[in-house]
Write an enzyme that holds these catalytic residues in place. Structure first.
Site, PDB file in Angstrom:
ATOM      1  N   LYS A   1       5.822 -45.572 -22.960  1.00 61.60           N
ATOM      2  CA  LYS A   1       6.258 -44.180 -22.719  1.00 61.60           C
ATOM      3  C   LYS A   1       6.643 -44.084 -21.259  1.00 61.60           C
ATOM      4  O   LYS A   1       5.803 -43.983 -20.374  1.00 61.60           O
ATOM      5  CB  LYS A   1       5.098 -43.222 -23.026  1.00 61.60           C
ATOM      6  CG  LYS A   1       5.519 -41.842 -23.445  1.00 61.60           C
ATOM      7  CD  LYS A   1       5.948 -40.842 -22.440  1.00 61.60           C
ATOM      8  CE  LYS A   1       5.230 -40.326 -21.291  1.00 61.60           C
ATOM      9  NZ  LYS A   1       6.149 -39.667 -20.340  1.00 61.60           N
TER      10      LYS A   1
ATOM     11  N   GLU B   1      -4.297 -46.650 -13.377  1.00 61.99           N
ATOM     12  CA  GLU B   1      -3.926 -46.986 -11.991  1.00 61.99           C
ATOM     13  C   GLU B   1      -3.394 -45.695 -11.390  1.00 61.99           C
ATOM     14  O   GLU B   1      -2.302 -45.243 -11.729  1.00 61.99           O
ATOM     15  CB  GLU B   1      -2.872 -48.100 -11.984  1.00 61.99           C
ATOM     16  CG  GLU B   1      -3.425 -49.392 -12.567  1.00 61.99           C
ATOM     17  CD  GLU B   1      -2.430 -50.543 -12.569  1.00 61.99           C
ATOM     18  OE1 GLU B   1      -1.559 -50.585 -11.677  1.00 61.99           O
ATOM     19  OE2 GLU B   1      -2.523 -51.387 -13.458  1.00 61.99           O
TER      20      GLU B   1
ATOM     21  N   GLU C   1      -3.100 -36.630  -1.890  1.00 63.25           N
ATOM     22  CA  GLU C   1      -1.924 -37.507  -1.947  1.00 63.25           C
ATOM     23  C   GLU C   1      -0.659 -36.640  -1.946  1.00 63.25           C
ATOM     24  O   GLU C   1      -0.523 -35.728  -2.761  1.00 63.25           O
ATOM     25  CB  GLU C   1      -1.961 -38.341  -3.235  1.00 63.25           C
ATOM     26  CG  GLU C   1      -0.815 -39.333  -3.307  1.00 63.25           C
ATOM     27  CD  GLU C   1      -0.759 -40.089  -4.625  1.00 63.25           C
ATOM     28  OE1 GLU C   1      -0.858 -39.463  -5.695  1.00 63.25           O
ATOM     29  OE2 GLU C   1      -0.578 -41.322  -4.579  1.00 63.25           O
TER      30      GLU C   1
ATOM     31  N   CYS D   1       2.344 -45.943  -4.388  1.00 62.99           N
ATOM     32  CA  CYS D   1       0.931 -45.557  -4.557  1.00 62.99           C
ATOM     33  C   CYS D   1       0.068 -46.042  -3.399  1.00 62.99           C
ATOM     34  O   CYS D   1      -0.856 -45.354  -2.985  1.00 62.99           O
ATOM     35  CB  CYS D   1       0.403 -46.083  -5.876  1.00 62.99           C
ATOM     36  SG  CYS D   1       0.656 -47.850  -6.077  1.00 62.99           S
TER      37      CYS D   1
HETATM   38  P1  NAD Z   1       2.169 -38.470 -13.399  1.00 64.44           P
HETATM   39  O1  NAD Z   1       0.694 -38.547 -13.448  1.00 64.44           O
HETATM   40  O2  NAD Z   1       2.790 -37.142 -13.271  1.00 64.44           O
HETATM   41  O3  NAD Z   1       2.801 -39.117 -14.738  1.00 64.44           O
HETATM   42  C1  NAD Z   1       2.539 -40.458 -15.090  1.00 64.44           C
HETATM   43  C2  NAD Z   1       2.852 -40.625 -16.573  1.00 64.44           C
HETATM   44  O4  NAD Z   1       1.881 -39.910 -17.322  1.00 64.44           O
HETATM   45  C3  NAD Z   1       4.220 -40.058 -16.980  1.00 64.44           C
HETATM   46  O5  NAD Z   1       4.839 -40.906 -17.913  1.00 64.44           O
HETATM   47  C4  NAD Z   1       3.852 -38.740 -17.618  1.00 64.44           C
HETATM   48  O6  NAD Z   1       4.799 -38.276 -18.545  1.00 64.44           O
HETATM   49  C5  NAD Z   1       2.535 -39.106 -18.294  1.00 64.44           C
HETATM   50  N1  NAD Z   1       1.682 -37.967 -18.627  1.00 64.44           N
HETATM   51  C6  NAD Z   1       1.651 -36.746 -18.037  1.00 64.44           C
HETATM   52  N2  NAD Z   1       0.729 -35.963 -18.656  1.00 64.44           N
HETATM   53  C7  NAD Z   1       0.172 -36.709 -19.628  1.00 64.44           C
HETATM   54  C8  NAD Z   1      -0.848 -36.462 -20.589  1.00 64.44           C
HETATM   55  N3  NAD Z   1      -1.470 -35.301 -20.667  1.00 64.44           N
HETATM   56  N4  NAD Z   1      -1.186 -37.458 -21.432  1.00 64.44           N
HETATM   57  C9  NAD Z   1      -0.580 -38.651 -21.360  1.00 64.44           C
HETATM   58  N5  NAD Z   1       0.399 -38.944 -20.477  1.00 64.44           N
HETATM   59  C10 NAD Z   1       0.764 -37.991 -19.611  1.00 64.44           C
HETATM   60  O7  NAD Z   1       2.589 -39.475 -12.251  1.00 64.44           O
HETATM   61  P2  NAD Z   1       4.030 -39.680 -11.646  1.00 64.44           P
HETATM   62  O8  NAD Z   1       4.348 -38.432 -10.893  1.00 64.44           O
HETATM   63  O9  NAD Z   1       4.954 -40.176 -12.699  1.00 64.44           O
HETATM   64  O10 NAD Z   1       3.792 -40.883 -10.617  1.00 64.44           O
HETATM   65  C11 NAD Z   1       3.286 -40.715  -9.333  1.00 64.44           C
HETATM   66  C12 NAD Z   1       1.807 -41.001  -9.302  1.00 64.44           C
HETATM   67  O11 NAD Z   1       1.567 -42.308  -9.797  1.00 64.44           O
HETATM   68  C13 NAD Z   1       1.237 -40.987  -7.890  1.00 64.44           C
HETATM   69  O12 NAD Z   1       0.003 -40.315  -7.914  1.00 64.44           O
HETATM   70  C14 NAD Z   1       1.024 -42.460  -7.583  1.00 64.44           C
HETATM   71  O13 NAD Z   1       0.029 -42.730  -6.628  1.00 64.44           O
HETATM   72  C15 NAD Z   1       0.676 -42.996  -8.924  1.00 64.44           C
HETATM   73  N6  NAD Z   1       0.896 -44.429  -8.991  1.00 64.44           N
HETATM   74  C16 NAD Z   1      -0.183 -45.260  -8.965  1.00 64.44           C
HETATM   75  C17 NAD Z   1      -0.006 -46.644  -8.970  1.00 64.44           C
HETATM   76  C18 NAD Z   1      -1.189 -47.576  -8.926  1.00 64.44           C
HETATM   77  O14 NAD Z   1      -0.986 -48.784  -9.101  1.00 64.44           O
HETATM   78  N7  NAD Z   1      -2.399 -47.109  -8.697  1.00 64.44           N
HETATM   79  C19 NAD Z   1       1.281 -47.176  -9.014  1.00 64.44           C
HETATM   80  C20 NAD Z   1       2.365 -46.284  -9.027  1.00 64.44           C
HETATM   81  C21 NAD Z   1       2.160 -44.924  -9.025  1.00 64.44           C
END
Ligand code: NAD
Length: 496
Positions: free
Chosen positions: A183, A258, A395, A292
């Site tokens: 997804k 993550e 963040e 991240c």
């Molecule tokens: P996000 O949390 O908004 O979304 C991540 C994914 O989760 C998307 O595909 C989204 O559609 C899905 N999602 C949202 N609500 C959901 C739910 N209720 N149930 C299941 N899935 C759901 O994150 P983002 O804005 O896409 O990415 C940025 C974030 O990702 C930042 O916080 C960043 O630090 C983090 N990140 C972490 C790592 C790591 O390795 N720790 C790597 C890259 C990004």
């Protein structure tokens, strides 16, 4: 090169059970270029019915299909073939990633796309090295541990590095022997819809790989709730991660998260300032701060505080913002992913000003007609940031740096560890004993010493401590152990 030549006129399709298909609802959504906020393509918008079909296909492929009967060697060969197919389409993938995510084309082509191909090669090898172990037991008994695939994995991806992260995770999932429903984020779906074509051409059996676009609250949530999904892996923000923890409780499924970070970068006063400002700059501006592990809290020794900040500003003034395809004009700083996300970053910048941090650079939009069409936020530096400030604790996920002074080693460690996150961190010092001592004490799963960002990321475990995640990145995240106990004694009796 005209990037739009790579873009399809018809909507990009979902990939379910080995077929490219429209969504059940027939609905599509616009794919927006964040450099100008103009739509340049369409994709089908998946919903609950689509993801349920994909889950059933992945279930069948795992439980009954040829995939479950394939040897690790056969899986490995398929991954190698897919990697070769991807390497022939590398320019197309880099173009699409640049258009959809507002990346710098050279970085998409020479770093992210190459790392994506590397993921196929690395995990193809890894598939053949999945060893268990024999556990010492009592005389006449043999216990051994096997690592088996989890089964059907739901892989929920973020938007900040969708191609590279997607390939790294999906290749690990497949090398381990699982099937997968991917997804992607709604802001970055194309690279995974295209990667489905790579798996298809390589000959992966139907149902092994499925890609369903759509919202997190519908498609993502179905993956989390479904009893037919054995494991969910999600990369994204901490708040969404917490929702997933809650929503997965009814099926007690394996989850790996993550999540976000607010990583400290500690700089002692014995460093070569001219060299370290370059690392500090990269630490908070790579991918316009949408990384991240970004080093967004610079913890700077008092003795070098003003000189370091002055030099850091000079380095940051060298950025040329613009369209990531304009590398010949020297563009080396691009846009944020969306208006919505940029507004969120701007609101943090306003909070920083209101809470009394000293703004020494950036903090206001670029005055330029072209740039104002996009979601550009200039490198922004706050100094004298204290631990109680929102911009220190939360963040921001944009090019915003918070600088806090320190005097002693203990104080630096205390400042570094005083947020809810524990993703990454760095320490710069020419005193190697001190650098390693401090590295050991920073709370986080990836620590850099006299550098920022990792080399050998795919080979090294990355773990989010505290609210930065659950589980260790890598292939074993997608596997489950089984211990087999064997009694070799002829006349053994059950315990009383
Ligand atoms: P996000 O949390 O908004 O979304 C991540 C994914 O989760 C998307 O595909 C989204 O559609 C899905 N999602 C949202 N609500 C959901 C739910 N209720 N149930 C299941 N899935 C759901 O994150 P983002 O804005 O896409 O990415 C940025 C974030 O990702 C930042 O916080 C960043 O630090 C983090 N990140 C972490 C790592 C790591 O390795 N720790 C790597 C890259 C990004």
């Amino acid at each position: 090169m005209n990037p739009l030549l790579y873009v399809r006129k018809e909507p990009y399709k979902l990939y379910i059970n080995g077929e490219f298909t429209a969504s059940e609802s027939g609905k599509t959504f616009d794919i927006i270029n964040p450099v100008n906020n103009e739509p340049f393509a369409k994709a089908y918008k998946g919903g609950t019915e689509d993801v349920q079909k994909a889950i059933l296909a992945a279930r069948k492929a795992y439980d009954e299909g040829p995939w479950g009967r394939m040897s690790a060697k056969e899986r490995s060969k398929l991954l190698i073939k897919a990697g070769q197919i991807l390497s022939k389409r590398v320019e197309e993938f880099a173009v699409i990633e640049t258009l959809e995510c507002g990346k710098l084309f050279m970085s998409a082509l020479y770093y992210e796309a190459q790392m994506s191909i590397d993921a196929f090669e690395y995990f193809a090898g890894k598939a053949r090295c999945l060893e268990g172990k024999v556990v010492p037991s009592e005389v006449g008994h043999l216990n051994y541990v096997l690592w088996q695939p989890c089964g059907v994995v739901g892989e929920i991806l973020p938007w900040n590095g969708p191609m590279m992260m997607g390939c790294q995770k999906v290749c690990a999932i497949l090398a381990a022997g699982n099937t997968v429903v991917i997804k992607p984020s709604s802001w970055a779906s194309l690279s995974m819809l295209l990667i489905a074509e790579v798996f298809h051409e390589a000959g992966f059996p139907p149902g092994v790989v499925n890609v369903v676009t759509g919202s997190g609250s519908e498609v993502g949530d179905e993956l989390v709730k479904s009893p037919l999904v054995d494991m969910v892996s999600m990369t994204g923000g901490t708040e969404v991660g917490k929702q997933i923890i809650g929503r997965s409780k009814d099926t007690v499924k394996d989850i790996a998260l993550e999540l976000g970070g607010k990583s400290p970068n500690i700089v002692f006063d014995d460093v070569n300032i001219d060299e370290v400002v370059k690392w500090a700059r990269a630490g908070f501006t790579l991918n316009s701060g949408q990384v991240c592990v970004s080093g967004t809290r610079l913890i700077l020794h008092k003795n070098i505080y003003e000189e370091f900040i002055t030099k850091l500003k000079v380095e940051c003034e060298k950025f040329i913002p613009g369209n990531g395809f304009d590398y010949e004009k020297g563009v080396n700083f691009s846009t944020l992913i969306s208006k919505e996300h940029a507004n969120n970053v701007w609101s943090y910048i306003e909070k920083g000003k209101l809470e009394g941090a000293r703004l020494v650079m950036g903090g206001k939009p670029y005055i330029d007609d072209e740039l104002s069409k996009g979601n550009f936020v200039p490198p922004t530096i706050f100094t004298d940031v204290t631990q109680d400030m929102t911009i220190f604790q939360e963040e921001i996920f944009g090019p915003v740096l918070c600088i806090t002074p320190f005097e002693t080693e203990e104080e630096a460690i205390q400042i570094a560890n005083s947020t809810k996150y524990g993703l990454a961190g760095a320490v710069f010092s020419t005193n190697i004993k001190r650098a390693l001592r401090v590295a050991e004490k920073i709370n986080g799963g990836q620590i850099y010493v006299n550098t920022y960002f990792s080399k050998g990321m795919i080979e090294s475990p990355g773990t989010g401590w505290k609210e930065s995640g659950i589980g260790v990145a890598g292939i074993y995240k997608y596997m489950i152990s089984k211990t087999v106990f064997i009694d070799m004694i002829d006349d053994s009796a059950p315990p009383m």
